[in-house]
Design an enzyme around this catalytic site. Structure first.
Site, short mmCIF file in Angstrom:
data_model
loop_
_atom_site.label_atom_id
_atom_site.label_comp_id
_atom_site.label_asym_id
_atom_site.label_seq_id
_atom_site.Cartn_x
_atom_site.Cartn_y
_atom_site.Cartn_z
N GLU A 191 116.11 -26.29 -80.12
CA GLU A 191 116.62 -25.96 -81.45
C GLU A 191 117.62 -24.81 -81.38
OE1 GLU A 191 112.64 -27.29 -83.88
OE2 GLU A 191 113.10 -25.18 -83.72
N CYS A 243 122.10 -18.54 -83.22
CA CYS A 243 120.93 -18.13 -82.47
C CYS A 243 120.66 -19.20 -81.40
CB CYS A 243 119.76 -18.00 -83.46
SG CYS A 243 118.24 -17.53 -82.69
N CYS A 290 108.41 -21.38 -73.33
CA CYS A 290 108.49 -20.04 -72.75
C CYS A 290 107.21 -19.78 -71.98
CB CYS A 290 108.68 -18.99 -73.85
SG CYS A 290 108.82 -17.32 -73.20
N CYS A 322 103.49 -14.65 -75.63
CA CYS A 322 103.18 -13.62 -76.63
C CYS A 322 102.37 -14.33 -77.73
CB CYS A 322 104.47 -13.04 -77.20
SG CYS A 322 105.55 -12.40 -75.90
N CYS A 360 103.76 -15.77 -81.16
CA CYS A 360 105.03 -16.51 -81.14
C CYS A 360 104.80 -18.01 -81.01
CB CYS A 360 105.89 -16.01 -79.98
SG CYS A 360 107.38 -16.99 -79.72
N CYS A 402 112.62 -16.47 -86.87
CA CYS A 402 112.18 -15.99 -85.55
C CYS A 402 110.81 -16.50 -85.19
CB CYS A 402 112.04 -14.48 -85.55
SG CYS A 402 113.51 -13.61 -85.78
N1 SAH Z 1 112.08 -14.27 -75.70
C1 SAH Z 1 112.94 -13.33 -76.31
C2 SAH Z 1 113.85 -13.92 -77.36
C3 SAH Z 1 113.30 -14.95 -78.33
S1 SAH Z 1 112.21 -14.44 -79.58
C4 SAH Z 1 112.14 -12.17 -76.88
O1 SAH Z 1 110.92 -12.24 -76.90
O2 SAH Z 1 112.76 -11.18 -77.23
C5 SAH Z 1 113.20 -13.57 -80.77
C6 SAH Z 1 112.37 -12.53 -81.55
O3 SAH Z 1 111.45 -13.15 -82.47
C7 SAH Z 1 111.51 -11.65 -80.64
O4 SAH Z 1 111.59 -10.30 -81.01
C8 SAH Z 1 110.12 -12.21 -80.91
O5 SAH Z 1 109.14 -11.29 -80.53
C9 SAH Z 1 110.18 -12.51 -82.36
N2 SAH Z 1 109.11 -13.40 -82.83
C10 SAH Z 1 108.37 -14.26 -82.12
N3 SAH Z 1 107.47 -14.89 -82.91
C11 SAH Z 1 107.67 -14.42 -84.17
C12 SAH Z 1 107.08 -14.73 -85.43
N4 SAH Z 1 106.13 -15.65 -85.56
N5 SAH Z 1 107.53 -14.06 -86.51
C13 SAH Z 1 108.53 -13.16 -86.39
N6 SAH Z 1 109.14 -12.84 -85.23
C14 SAH Z 1 108.71 -13.47 -84.13
FE1 SF4 Z 2 108.60 -16.01 -75.08
FE2 SF4 Z 2 108.08 -15.91 -77.69
FE3 SF4 Z 2 107.31 -13.90 -76.10
FE4 SF4 Z 2 109.93 -14.26 -76.63
S1 SF4 Z 2 108.34 -13.73 -78.10
S2 SF4 Z 2 108.99 -13.85 -74.63
S3 SF4 Z 2 110.02 -16.52 -76.75
S4 SF4 Z 2 106.57 -16.02 -76.02
#
Ligand code: SAH
Ligand code: SF4
Length: 348
Positions: A89, A102, A109, A113, A116, A338
């Site tokens: 996406e 974006c 991934c 986290c 996420c 995000c």
């Molecule tokens: N992997 C990279 C980039 C992709 S995520 C990273 O972790 O930075 C882009 C941003 O969205 C990151 O700051 C991530 O922590 C945040 N994010 C992930 N899940 C989210 C959620 N459910 N709600 C809001 N932000 C989220």
């Molecule tokens: Fe991966 Fe999501 Fe963590 Fe970014 S926030 S490193 S996309 S698991």
């Protein structure tokens, strides 16, 4: 494999000359690409024999549009099929004077986290530089065909690597795409208009700063080491103290800051002691905090800090001399915000 989406003018010129065609045809081909056209057969002013040679050499484009969704705020989310299989996406976010794309860098991934959505997906593969760049061409083509009503921008102006995946875990795809975006015969974008977001892979951040010193965003989410171990598990390998050293030496463009992203999770990282830790961690002159509204998804196990509390958290930071902003959620009616990107979910 050579790819039309990312080839530079000089290479294309030599290629065409090597095939016995005039050099100037390369420019024509790239003018089409500049409109987002990646299929040589659609390049109407290019002679058929050159088109055929290009198809034979480059093959199919790396991405095919499967679905486009438009949110009520103008945000568009695209589902692309990769030539080699799987879907990703990409999100286009319009603002008054800019259009931000974006980009996704991986299918899934590996980093897990827990809040996420992308992290919940199994890691499948890295995107090639050509597939990362092709996302921009596809969005460009879409914006040309279907212009935006609420933006004076007519083409993407800013890029953020904040889609699916951890860009620094795909260094080759990231570097290839950045080289192209920055090159004057590629996209010729300023480094100030490109932001790479990472959960904090330290050696890769250092290399990024040395090779492509674009804007940096760090997914901090907590300045307390124990809590960050849970929220951003890579912290166990690269803890906050080590992250601090690397951030302090990251080369910043003039008037630019490192962004510390902080997704606010109710009762988890939004308490007074979290604020205190954050104020103690941030470098007021070089860094700013971006508070992100948590975008919920089914069975996430987390709830968002209410907006009013986020605003109060932000003003407390500001009153202590820290630059802090609250990020509005964009496109959340189509799950384009995000951490909500998960290519499988769209097909369920
Ligand atoms: N992997 C990279 C980039 C992709 S995520 C990273 O972790 O930075 C882009 C941003 O969205 C990151 O700051 C991530 O922590 C945040 N994010 C992930 N899940 C989210 C959620 N459910 N709600 C809001 N932000 C989220
Ligand atoms: Fe991966 Fe999501 Fe963590 Fe970014 S926030 S490193 S996309 S698991």
């Amino acid at each position: 494999m050579p790819e039309l989406s990312i080839v530079l003018l000089s290479s294309l010129q030599s290629l065409l000359q090597g095939w016995g065609f005039p050099k100037y045809r390369a420019k024509q081909v790239l003018d089409w690409r500049n409109k987002g056209v990646l299929d040589p057969q659609a390049m109407l002013n290019v002679p058929q024999e050159i088109r055929a040679a290009l198809v034979a050499h480059f093959g199919e484009p790396p991405l095919r549009l499967v679905q486009r969704q438009c949110a009520s705020d103008g945000t568009r989310k695209y589902l692309f099929a990769l030539r080699e299989g799987g879907t990703i996406e990409t999100v286009m976010i319009p603002e008054r004077k800019r259009i931000t794309v974006c980009l996704s860098s991986q299918l899934g991934c590996i980093l897990d986290c827990p809040f996420c959505y992308t992290g919940r997906q199994n890691f499948e593969k890295n995107l090639t530089g050509a597939a990362i760049v092709a996302q921009l061409w596809m969005v460009k083509a879409d914006v040309m065909v279907d212009p935006l009503i609420n933006s004076t921008a007519t083409t993407p102006t800013h890029l953020v690597y904040m889609g699916m995946g951890e860009p620094l875990a795909n260094e080759s795809g990231l570097h290839q795409s950045l080289a192209f975006f920055l090159d004057e015969t590629g996209m010729h974008l300023s480094r100030r208009r490109i932001t790479v977001s990472t959960s904090g892979l330290l050696p890769q951040i250092t290399r990024l700063g040395e090779m492509f010193p674009v804007n940096l965003a760090i997914s901090l989410h907590s300045a307390k080491n124990d809590l960050r171990n849970t929220l951003v598990p890579i912290n166990k390998k690269y803890p906050l103290t080590k992250l601090r050293k690397i951030l302090d030496s990251y080369p910043l463009a003039e008037q630019r800051y490192i962004t510390l992203e902080y997704v606010m999770l109710a009762g988890i990282n939004d308490q007074p002691e979290d604020l205190l830790a954050l104020v103690g961690y941030v470098r007021k002159l070089r860094e700013r905090i971006n508070l992100i509204h948590f975008n919920p998804y089914p069975n996430s196990g987390y709830t968002a800090t209410p907006i009013k509390m986020m605003d109060a958290f932000a003003s407390d930071l500001v009153s202590q001399g820290v630059r802090a902003t609250v990020r509005r959620s964009r496109g959340d009616d189509i799950m384009a915000a995000c951490g909500q990107l998960n290519a499988h979910a769209m097909r369920q």
